[in-house]
Design a protein around this motif. Structure first.
Motif, PDB file in Angstrom:
ATOM      1  N   GLY A  75      17.824   1.900   9.448  1.00 51.61           N
ATOM      2  CA  GLY A  75      17.767   3.347   9.260  1.00 51.61           C
ATOM      3  C   GLY A  75      16.642   3.818   8.375  1.00 51.61           C
ATOM      4  N   LYS A  76      15.505   3.130   8.428  1.00 52.09           N
ATOM      5  CA  LYS A  76      14.447   3.425   7.454  1.00 52.09           C
ATOM      6  C   LYS A  76      13.670   4.697   7.761  1.00 52.09           C
ATOM      7  CE  LYS A  76      11.103   0.367   9.761  1.00 52.09           C
ATOM      8  NZ  LYS A  76      10.228  -0.812   9.571  1.00 52.09           N
ATOM      9  N   GLY A  77      13.620   5.140   8.984  1.00 49.40           N
ATOM     10  CA  GLY A  77      12.863   6.338   9.314  1.00 49.40           C
ATOM     11  C   GLY A  77      11.365   6.101   9.303  1.00 49.40           C
ATOM     12  N   SER A  78      10.612   7.183   9.180  1.00 44.80           N
ATOM     13  CA  SER A  78       9.151   7.129   9.239  1.00 44.80           C
ATOM     14  C   SER A  78       8.547   6.530   7.971  1.00 44.80           C
ATOM     15  CB  SER A  78       8.596   8.546   9.442  1.00 44.80           C
ATOM     16  OG  SER A  78       7.195   8.573   9.252  1.00 44.80           O
ATOM     17  N   SER A  79       7.406   5.869   8.133  1.00 47.27           N
ATOM     18  CA  SER A  79       6.641   5.374   6.981  1.00 47.27           C
ATOM     19  C   SER A  79       5.656   6.420   6.466  1.00 47.27           C
ATOM     20  CB  SER A  79       5.897   4.086   7.354  1.00 47.27           C
ATOM     21  OG  SER A  79       6.790   3.063   7.729  1.00 47.27           O
ATOM     22  N   ASP A  80       5.637   7.601   7.079  1.00 48.32           N
ATOM     23  CA  ASP A  80       4.853   8.750   6.639  1.00 48.32           C
ATOM     24  C   ASP A  80       3.364   8.427   6.505  1.00 48.32           C
ATOM     25  OD1 ASP A  80       4.238  11.316   5.894  1.00 48.32           O
ATOM     26  OD2 ASP A  80       5.047  11.161   3.859  1.00 48.32           O
ATOM     27  N   TRP A  81       2.777   7.965   7.582  1.00 45.61           N
ATOM     28  CA  TRP A  81       1.343   7.635   7.558  1.00 45.61           C
ATOM     29  C   TRP A  81       0.477   8.884   7.442  1.00 45.61           C
ATOM     30  CZ3 TRP A  81      -0.009   2.973   6.375  1.00 45.61           C
ATOM     31  CH2 TRP A  81       0.844   1.912   6.667  1.00 45.61           C
ATOM     32  N   GLY A  82       1.028  10.059   7.768  1.00 48.04           N
ATOM     33  CA  GLY A  82       0.250  11.279   7.626  1.00 48.04           C
ATOM     34  C   GLY A  82      -0.143  11.571   6.187  1.00 48.04           C
ATOM     35  N   TYR A  83       0.699  11.140   5.242  1.00 49.08           N
ATOM     36  CA  TYR A  83       0.400  11.348   3.826  1.00 49.08           C
ATOM     37  C   TYR A  83      -0.365  10.187   3.213  1.00 49.08           C
ATOM     38  CZ  TYR A  83       1.188  11.985  -1.199  1.00 49.08           C
ATOM     39  OH  TYR A  83       1.016  12.115  -2.560  1.00 49.08           O
ATOM     40  N   ALA A  84      -0.390   9.053   3.879  1.00 50.69           N
ATOM     41  CA  ALA A  84      -0.852   7.800   3.266  1.00 50.69           C
ATOM     42  C   ALA A  84      -2.277   7.861   2.736  1.00 50.69           C
ATOM     43  CB  ALA A  84      -0.726   6.659   4.278  1.00 50.69           C
ATOM     44  N   TRP A  85      -3.130   8.733   3.313  1.00 47.69           N
ATOM     45  CA  TRP A  85      -4.520   8.773   2.845  1.00 47.69           C
ATOM     46  C   TRP A  85      -4.638   9.339   1.431  1.00 47.69           C
ATOM     47  CZ3 TRP A  85      -7.044  13.276   1.420  1.00 47.69           C
ATOM     48  CH2 TRP A  85      -6.414  14.472   1.754  1.00 47.69           C
ATOM     49  N   VAL A  86      -3.705  10.195   1.017  1.00 46.80           N
ATOM     50  CA  VAL A  86      -3.801  10.839  -0.304  1.00 46.80           C
ATOM     51  C   VAL A  86      -3.727   9.812  -1.432  1.00 46.80           C
ATOM     52  CG1 VAL A  86      -2.762  12.483  -1.909  1.00 46.80           C
ATOM     53  CG2 VAL A  86      -2.963  13.058   0.525  1.00 46.80           C
ATOM     54  N   PRO A  87      -2.696   8.937  -1.471  1.00 47.98           N
ATOM     55  CA  PRO A  87      -2.637   7.961  -2.558  1.00 47.98           C
ATOM     56  C   PRO A  87      -3.640   6.815  -2.420  1.00 47.98           C
ATOM     57  CG  PRO A  87      -0.763   7.695  -1.100  1.00 47.98           C
ATOM     58  CD  PRO A  87      -1.463   8.929  -0.653  1.00 47.98           C
ATOM     59  N   ILE A  88      -4.466   6.848  -1.388  1.00 48.25           N
ATOM     60  CA  ILE A  88      -5.581   5.895  -1.283  1.00 48.25           C
ATOM     61  C   ILE A  88      -6.866   6.542  -1.777  1.00 48.25           C
ATOM     62  CG2 ILE A  88      -7.023   4.551   0.296  1.00 48.25           C
ATOM     63  CD1 ILE A  88      -4.543   4.187   2.059  1.00 48.25           C
ATOM     64  N   VAL A  89      -7.209   7.684  -1.212  1.00 49.66           N
ATOM     65  CA  VAL A  89      -8.495   8.319  -1.505  1.00 49.66           C
ATOM     66  C   VAL A  89      -8.520   8.968  -2.888  1.00 49.66           C
ATOM     67  CG1 VAL A  89     -10.165  10.050  -0.735  1.00 49.66           C
ATOM     68  CG2 VAL A  89      -8.908   8.696   0.952  1.00 49.66           C
TER      69      VAL A  89
END
Length: 248
Positions: free
Chosen positions: A216-230
């Motif tokens: 039941g983990k749901g989405s890994s939210d890749w749409g936001y993932a660039w923020v905590p990288i860049v």
């Protein structure tokens, strides 16, 4: 142990203890459930201090691509070593998150909230506005680099009659001071985004969340993932260059 392996180990320890405290506070039926934000920020501070103490003498304990890139950008680290350090940090973060998954294996099923399960691995903004989240991560990582470089200058700048003080600061107080600034960042600036301030800390565990069989983990939210990288990379470079410009 070579520097790359040390970065794997150090970053794995960081995530094991850091994401471990989040899991303890968030996951259902954990004895630490509901422990609150202070417990999380304290756990992350201890995680950083332990990781820096464990591998600092071997690799410098960057355990954070923002630190590695920022130091290279001001000439304090060899650019040729950067790719290996970044790969080691992401791999270590992935490994640490897998260990958290195993340690709390019995608790993923009883936990119904997918967002809580994601929080045990990576960050997400409290208010879903990427621009403000970027600014928060930028400021937090800039402060981190400025503080870390300041601590290093205190140690390295001691006079010839203060060798014992230099050794004590570098060996014992240095890791504690780094943990202290992470604690301060978490308490003061962590609310809007969960304070990744470390691309590997977010990317490696997000990959683990994506790949692991979490019920039941749901989405890994890749749409936001660039923020905590860049944002941490940009903030780290800015903080390091500000420190150099001010000649502290």
């Amino acid at each position: 142990m070579n520097s790359y392996l040390a970065e794997v180990v150090g970053t794995a320890l960081l995530i094991l203890f850091g994401n471990g405290v989040v899991a303890d506070v968030v996951l259902a039926k954990s004895k630490g459930q509901g422990g609150g934000w202070v417990a999380v920020t304290a756990g992350w501070a201890f995680a950083v201090a332990i990781a820096v103490f464990a591998v600092g003498r071997i690799s410098g304990a960057h355990i954070n691509p923002a630190v590695t890139i920022a130091l290279a950008s001001i000439g304090s680290f060899d650019w040729a070593l950067v790719p290996g350090y970044l790969a080691a940090q992401v791999a270590g973060a992935f490994l640490g998150s897998v260990l958290v998954f195993l340690a709390y294996f019995a608790h993923w099923g009883p936990t119904e909230d997918p967002a809580g399960k994601l929080a045990c691995h990576c960050t997400a903004p409290a208010i879903r506005r990427f621009g403000p989240a970027f600014v928060t991560e930028f400021i937090g990582t800039a402060v981190l680099l400025f503080g870390v470089l300041s601590f290093g200058r205190v140690s390295a700048g001691a006079g010839s009659g203060q060798e014992a003080w230099v050794a004590a600061v570098g060996t014992w107080f240095g890791p504690a001071l780094v943990g202290l600034i992470v604690f301060a960042i978490g308490l003061s600036l962590g609310g809007p985004t969960g304070y990744a301030i470390n691309p590997a800390r977010d990317l490696g565990p997000r990959l683990a969340h994506f790949l692991l069989p979490i019920p039941g983990k749901g989405s890994s939210d890749w749409g936001y993932a660039w923020v905590p990288i860049v944002a941490p990379i940009c903030g780290g470079v800015a903080g390091a260059h500000l420190f150099k410009l001010l000649d502290f």
